[in-house]
Design a protein around this motif. Sequence first.
Motif, PDB file in Angstrom:
ATOM      1  N   LEU A   1      -0.804   4.919  -3.693  1.00 46.67           N
ATOM      2  CA  LEU A   1       0.311   4.197  -3.068  1.00 46.67           C
ATOM      3  C   LEU A   1       0.161   4.161  -1.549  1.00 46.67           C
ATOM      4  O   LEU A   1       0.371   3.115  -0.918  1.00 46.67           O
ATOM      5  N   LYS A   2      -0.235   5.268  -0.971  1.00 47.83           N
ATOM      6  CA  LYS A   2      -0.379   5.323   0.493  1.00 47.83           C
ATOM      7  C   LYS A   2      -1.493   4.383   0.981  1.00 47.83           C
ATOM      8  O   LYS A   2      -1.400   3.825   2.081  1.00 47.83           O
ATOM      9  N   LEU A   3      -2.517   4.195   0.158  1.00 46.93           N
ATOM     10  CA  LEU A   3      -3.582   3.257   0.536  1.00 46.93           C
ATOM     11  C   LEU A   3      -3.043   1.834   0.648  1.00 46.93           C
ATOM     12  O   LEU A   3      -3.541   1.033   1.437  1.00 46.93           O
ATOM     13  N   GLY A   4      -2.011   1.531  -0.138  1.00 49.61           N
ATOM     14  CA  GLY A   4      -1.407   0.205  -0.064  1.00 49.61           C
ATOM     15  C   GLY A   4      -0.707  -0.057   1.257  1.00 49.61           C
ATOM     16  O   GLY A   4      -0.425  -1.207   1.604  1.00 49.61           O
TER      17      GLY A   4
ATOM     18  N   LEU B   1       7.524   3.867   6.220  1.00 44.75           N
ATOM     19  CA  LEU B   1       6.659   4.131   5.055  1.00 44.75           C
ATOM     20  C   LEU B   1       7.371   4.981   4.023  1.00 44.75           C
ATOM     21  O   LEU B   1       7.310   4.706   2.827  1.00 44.75           O
ATOM     22  N   ASP B   2       8.035   6.029   4.506  1.00 45.18           N
ATOM     23  CA  ASP B   2       8.759   6.917   3.597  1.00 45.18           C
ATOM     24  C   ASP B   2       9.869   6.155   2.862  1.00 45.18           C
ATOM     25  O   ASP B   2      10.092   6.366   1.671  1.00 45.18           O
ATOM     26  N   GLN B   3      10.540   5.255   3.597  1.00 41.83           N
ATOM     27  CA  GLN B   3      11.595   4.441   2.976  1.00 41.83           C
ATOM     28  C   GLN B   3      11.010   3.532   1.893  1.00 41.83           C
ATOM     29  O   GLN B   3      11.571   3.407   0.794  1.00 41.83           O
ATOM     30  N   THR B   4       9.867   2.900   2.209  1.00 42.96           N
ATOM     31  CA  THR B   4       9.225   2.011   1.233  1.00 42.96           C
ATOM     32  C   THR B   4       8.777   2.791   0.005  1.00 42.96           C
ATOM     33  O   THR B   4       8.921   2.325  -1.134  1.00 42.96           O
TER      34      THR B   4
ATOM     35  N   MET C   1       1.005  -2.572  -8.863  1.00 42.36           N
ATOM     36  CA  MET C   1       2.116  -3.337  -8.288  1.00 42.36           C
ATOM     37  C   MET C   1       2.813  -2.540  -7.187  1.00 42.36           C
ATOM     38  O   MET C   1       3.137  -3.079  -6.125  1.00 42.36           O
ATOM     39  N   GLY C   2       3.019  -1.248  -7.449  1.00 40.55           N
ATOM     40  CA  GLY C   2       3.641  -0.389  -6.442  1.00 40.55           C
ATOM     41  C   GLY C   2       2.808  -0.302  -5.179  1.00 40.55           C
ATOM     42  O   GLY C   2       3.332  -0.344  -4.059  1.00 40.55           O
ATOM     43  N   ARG C   3       1.489  -0.194  -5.354  1.00 41.96           N
ATOM     44  CA  ARG C   3       0.570  -0.131  -4.203  1.00 41.96           C
ATOM     45  C   ARG C   3       0.679  -1.403  -3.356  1.00 41.96           C
ATOM     46  O   ARG C   3       0.709  -1.344  -2.132  1.00 41.96           O
ATOM     47  N   ALA C   4       0.766  -2.569  -4.029  1.00 42.12           N
ATOM     48  CA  ALA C   4       0.920  -3.833  -3.295  1.00 42.12           C
ATOM     49  C   ALA C   4       2.248  -3.880  -2.540  1.00 42.12           C
ATOM     50  O   ALA C   4       2.315  -4.346  -1.404  1.00 42.12           O
ATOM     51  N   LEU C   5       3.306  -3.358  -3.160  1.00 36.91           N
ATOM     52  CA  LEU C   5       4.632  -3.368  -2.511  1.00 36.91           C
ATOM     53  C   LEU C   5       4.694  -2.455  -1.300  1.00 36.91           C
ATOM     54  O   LEU C   5       5.538  -2.641  -0.419  1.00 36.91           O
ATOM     55  N   MET C   6       3.801  -1.466  -1.236  1.00 32.85           N
ATOM     56  CA  MET C   6       3.787  -0.543  -0.095  1.00 32.85           C
ATOM     57  C   MET C   6       3.458  -1.258   1.218  1.00 32.85           C
ATOM     58  O   MET C   6       3.773  -0.770   2.291  1.00 32.85           O
TER      59      MET C   6
END
Length: 236
Positions: free
Chosen positions: A99-102, A112-115, A147-152
């Motif tokens: 997720l962080k890579l996104g 970032l933390d909020q996302t 999908m989560g990674r893209a939303l990050m």
Amino acid sequence: MAILEVKDLEVYYGVIQAIKGISFEVNQGEIIALIGANGAGKTTTLQTITGLIPSKAGSIFYEGKEITHIPGHKLVSMGMAHVPEGRRVFAQLTVLQNLKLGAYTRKDKNELDQTLQLVYERFPRLEERKNQSAGTLSGGEQQMLAMGRALMSHPKLIVMDEPSMGLSPIYVNEIFDIIQKINADGTTVLLVEQNAKKALSIADRAYVLETGKIVLSGDAKELMNNDQVKKAYLSE
């Protein structure tokens, strides 16, 4: 207003022409489906839009700016995210690391933390499994991670390639529910999907690709009732 415009796009693999001068647009806030048989050029179209494959001719505009020759990593910072076919998660890394890579283009840690919290709200299973390696997830969970990674990256436009591929019917329904929620939250969606019935059921408008050409377009619900579409793509 169109967030994405594709004009007279042509793409070749060597001497073979995969995309034959297609034009279409995606308006702000829409879900647009690209449907068609295997080999119709759907994935090639997405990969060209997101800067992974060069075009031979034509233009691509994003928020009014030409992006035809802009590489994919720069498009992410402009607000476009790509969920590739086959999910492509980093199997050895944890869910959280994926997720962080996104979010690699974003610098503000508080944002970032909020996302991340928003992604966890949308995908509770990812929070439960945040310390697991991504390779241990089921296919449906890996799709959620992609999908989560893209939303990050906090995209304005998310481009999804075959999100239901290889998933059980339960996961397919869940993934399509999530796509609708992502859209309701304000993200525009361009969707390539083999499951034409599902794609048309959630899309606003759709384009039908056949051998590199758009042969039909219109309101998604109307296309669902089109005899040609029914016969080719919706028969059980």
